[in-house]
Design a protein around this motif. Structure first.
Motif, PDB file in Angstrom:
ATOM      1  N   ILE A   1       0.816  -1.219   0.000  1.00 20.58           N
ATOM      2  CA  ILE A   1       0.000   0.000   0.000  1.00 20.58           C
ATOM      3  C   ILE A   1       0.850   1.269   0.000  1.00 20.58           C
ATOM      4  O   ILE A   1       1.769   1.430   0.807  1.00 20.58           O
ATOM      5  N   ASP A   2       0.505   2.140  -0.907  1.00 25.79           N
ATOM      6  CA  ASP A   2       1.091   3.481  -1.009  1.00 25.79           C
ATOM      7  C   ASP A   2       0.521   4.344   0.128  1.00 25.79           C
ATOM      8  O   ASP A   2      -0.683   4.577   0.184  1.00 25.79           O
ATOM      9  N   THR A   3       1.396   4.811   1.029  1.00 28.71           N
ATOM     10  CA  THR A   3       0.910   5.617   2.158  1.00 28.71           C
ATOM     11  C   THR A   3       1.281   7.091   2.026  1.00 28.71           C
ATOM     12  O   THR A   3       1.324   7.827   3.011  1.00 28.71           O
ATOM     13  N   THR A   4       1.554   7.536   0.788  1.00 29.22           N
ATOM     14  CA  THR A   4       1.827   8.954   0.597  1.00 29.22           C
ATOM     15  C   THR A   4       0.530   9.754   0.697  1.00 29.22           C
ATOM     16  O   THR A   4      -0.563   9.231   0.531  1.00 29.22           O
ATOM     17  N   LYS A   5       0.665  11.039   0.941  1.00 21.71           N
ATOM     18  CA  LYS A   5      -0.495  11.885   1.226  1.00 21.71           C
ATOM     19  C   LYS A   5      -1.375  12.123   0.000  1.00 21.71           C
ATOM     20  O   LYS A   5      -2.529  12.539   0.128  1.00 21.71           O
ATOM     21  N   SER A   6      -0.836  11.838  -1.194  1.00 23.06           N
ATOM     22  CA  SER A   6      -1.633  12.088  -2.402  1.00 23.06           C
ATOM     23  C   SER A   6      -2.835  11.154  -2.499  1.00 23.06           C
ATOM     24  O   SER A   6      -3.767  11.405  -3.249  1.00 23.06           O
ATOM     25  N   VAL A   7      -2.800  10.059  -1.741  1.00 20.42           N
ATOM     26  CA  VAL A   7      -3.915   9.116  -1.743  1.00 20.42           C
ATOM     27  C   VAL A   7      -5.158   9.829  -1.230  1.00 20.42           C
ATOM     28  O   VAL A   7      -5.166  10.417  -0.155  1.00 20.42           O
ATOM     29  N   LYS A   8      -6.230   9.777  -1.989  1.00 19.13           N
ATOM     30  CA  LYS A   8      -7.398  10.599  -1.707  1.00 19.13           C
ATOM     31  C   LYS A   8      -8.510   9.817  -1.008  1.00 19.13           C
ATOM     32  O   LYS A   8      -8.735   8.649  -1.304  1.00 19.13           O
ATOM     33  N   PRO A   9      -9.222  10.469  -0.085  1.00 14.78           N
ATOM     34  CA  PRO A   9     -10.407   9.833   0.505  1.00 14.78           C
ATOM     35  C   PRO A   9     -11.519   9.794  -0.527  1.00 14.78           C
ATOM     36  O   PRO A   9     -11.883  10.809  -1.095  1.00 14.78           O
ATOM     37  N   ASP A  10     -12.042   8.600  -0.798  1.00 10.99           N
ATOM     38  CA  ASP A  10     -13.016   8.429  -1.862  1.00 10.99           C
ATOM     39  C   ASP A  10     -13.722   7.106  -1.627  1.00 10.99           C
ATOM     40  O   ASP A  10     -13.197   6.231  -0.935  1.00 10.99           O
ATOM     41  N   LYS A  11     -14.883   6.927  -2.225  1.00  7.70           N
ATOM     42  CA  LYS A  11     -15.600   5.666  -2.043  1.00  7.70           C
ATOM     43  C   LYS A  11     -14.801   4.487  -2.576  1.00  7.70           C
ATOM     44  O   LYS A  11     -14.987   3.352  -2.135  1.00  7.70           O
ATOM     45  N   ASP A  12     -13.918   4.727  -3.531  1.00  3.80           N
ATOM     46  CA  ASP A  12     -13.053   3.670  -4.051  1.00  3.80           C
ATOM     47  C   ASP A  12     -11.601   3.901  -3.627  1.00  3.80           C
ATOM     48  O   ASP A  12     -10.662   3.496  -4.307  1.00  3.80           O
ATOM     49  N   SER A  13     -11.411   4.553  -2.499  1.00  3.47           N
ATOM     50  CA  SER A  13     -10.064   4.836  -2.020  1.00  3.47           C
ATOM     51  C   SER A  13      -9.364   3.545  -1.613  1.00  3.47           C
ATOM     52  O   SER A  13      -9.983   2.482  -1.458  1.00  3.47           O
ATOM     53  N   ILE A  14      -8.061   3.631  -1.416  1.00  3.29           N
ATOM     54  CA  ILE A  14      -7.290   2.482  -0.967  1.00  3.29           C
ATOM     55  C   ILE A  14      -7.866   1.933   0.336  1.00  3.29           C
ATOM     56  O   ILE A  14      -8.069   0.721   0.487  1.00  3.29           O
TER      57      ILE A  14
ATOM     58  N   THR B   1      -2.033   2.023  -5.391  1.00  3.69           N
ATOM     59  CA  THR B   1      -1.444   3.351  -5.524  1.00  3.69           C
ATOM     60  C   THR B   1      -2.349   4.189  -6.413  1.00  3.69           C
ATOM     61  O   THR B   1      -3.356   3.710  -6.930  1.00  3.69           O
ATOM     62  N   ASP B   2      -1.974   5.466  -6.600  1.00  2.55           N
ATOM     63  CA  ASP B   2      -2.749   6.313  -7.502  1.00  2.55           C
ATOM     64  C   ASP B   2      -1.840   7.038  -8.490  1.00  2.55           C
ATOM     65  O   ASP B   2      -2.267   7.961  -9.161  1.00  2.55           O
ATOM     66  N   ASN B   3      -0.558   6.557  -8.579  1.00  2.00           N
ATOM     67  CA  ASN B   3       0.381   7.315  -9.386  1.00  2.00           C
ATOM     68  C   ASN B   3       1.429   6.425 -10.038  1.00  2.00           C
ATOM     69  O   ASN B   3       1.427   5.211  -9.843  1.00  2.00           O
ATOM     70  N   GLY B   4       2.322   7.051 -10.783  1.00  2.00           N
ATOM     71  CA  GLY B   4       3.433   6.348 -11.388  1.00  2.00           C
ATOM     72  C   GLY B   4       4.498   6.028 -10.360  1.00  2.00           C
ATOM     73  O   GLY B   4       4.354   6.345  -9.176  1.00  2.00           O
TER      74      GLY B   4
END
Length: 269
Positions: A90-103, A195-198
């Motif tokens: 799991i990517d724990t950087t702050k860019s991860v967004k709160p969302d219904k399909d979030s990590i 994750t949500d990024n490269g």
């Protein structure tokens, strides 16, 4: 017409679906469907996993797993088959967004599905990655290694998401996290990366693919809730070579969860 058990059957038929016991016209293991005797199993299936003696439909020491007869050498013959170990990366950087399909929400749904369906997973591991700089031992951490699905779920739900000096840019350290996960995982594990990024360190791809193939692991790379990296950049093609990529914004959370569930229930140790 054809006479079978004192019944006149239409051409092409060998059983009477209107009879009190249609299957009595058929050989053992067959059923009467649309006036023709055939296998009771769906196409492509060897056995019925819902039967109490499902393994009896398989020869020798084979086990009935997901309607297929499989060799499960690590599973006790007298107990439920063991399904593949599960690893979250799991990517724990702050860019991860709160969302219904979030990590956070996706991992919670996976854990809840495992408990609800009583999938028999012997080992759970949680690996996190962040970006403090280039050093892999600073960026990647094995958070928990346990046979307890509840402890695994609690550890996942307790993660904190924060960015540090090395992670102010957009790309993360996915390849480092996946490499450490493969180094520490059991053979035939299902490794799910969120994750949500490269990613930086794309040069680790060769070793990641080597380890994945040597251990017979399955790798899913989940980009959620949306991919924030460059669509034409180098990361997405690299991800596709390292594992199966799921863009949640396109395939949907439910489809991904079904894929995880099917993999676990159709494979054994």
């Amino acid at each position: 017409d054809r006479c079978v058990q004192c019944k006149c059957l239409p051409p092409g038929c060998n059983c009477d679906p209107m009879a009190a016991d249609p299957d009595s016209f058929c050989m053992a293991g067959e059923v009467c469907k649309d006036c023709v005797c055939g296998s009771a199993l769906p196409p492509g299936c060897d056995c019925d996993p819902d039967l109490p003696n499902a393994d009896a439909q398989c020869g020798g020491d084979l086990r009935c797993v997901g309607c297929k007869c499989q060799d499960c050498p690590a599973s006790s013959r007298s107990a439920k088959v063991l399904n593949p170990p599960l690893v979250f990366v799991i990517d724990t950087t702050k860019s991860v967004k709160p969302d219904k399909d979030s990590i956070f929400n996706l991992t919670s749904k996976v854990v809840n599905t495992i408990m609800k369906d009583k999938i028999n997973i012997p080992r759970y591991q949680l690996v996190t990655f962040n970006d403090f700089g280039p050093a892999i031992n600073r960026n990647v951490k094995l958070e928990i290694d346990t046979p307890d699905v509840r402890a695994f779920g609690q550890a996942t739900a307790s993660l904190r998401f924060e960015s540090y000096n090395g992670g102010r840019d957009s790309k993360e350290r996915l390849t480092q996290g996946l490499l450490v996960a493969l180094q520490n995982s059991s053979p035939k594990s299902l490794i799910v990366v969120f994750t949500d990024n490269g990613s930086k360190d794309l040069g680790l791809e060769k070793e990641i693919v080597r380890l994945r193939e040597a251990k017979g692991c399955e790798v899913y790379i989940v980009l959620t809730p949306e991919y924030e990296g460059r669509p034409n950049g180098k990361s997405l093609p690299t991800y596709a070579r390292m594992g199966k990529v799921f863009l949640i914004s396109e395939v949907g959370a439910d489809s991904f969860l079904q894929t995880v569930e099917e993999f676990e229930e159709r494979n054994c140790l």
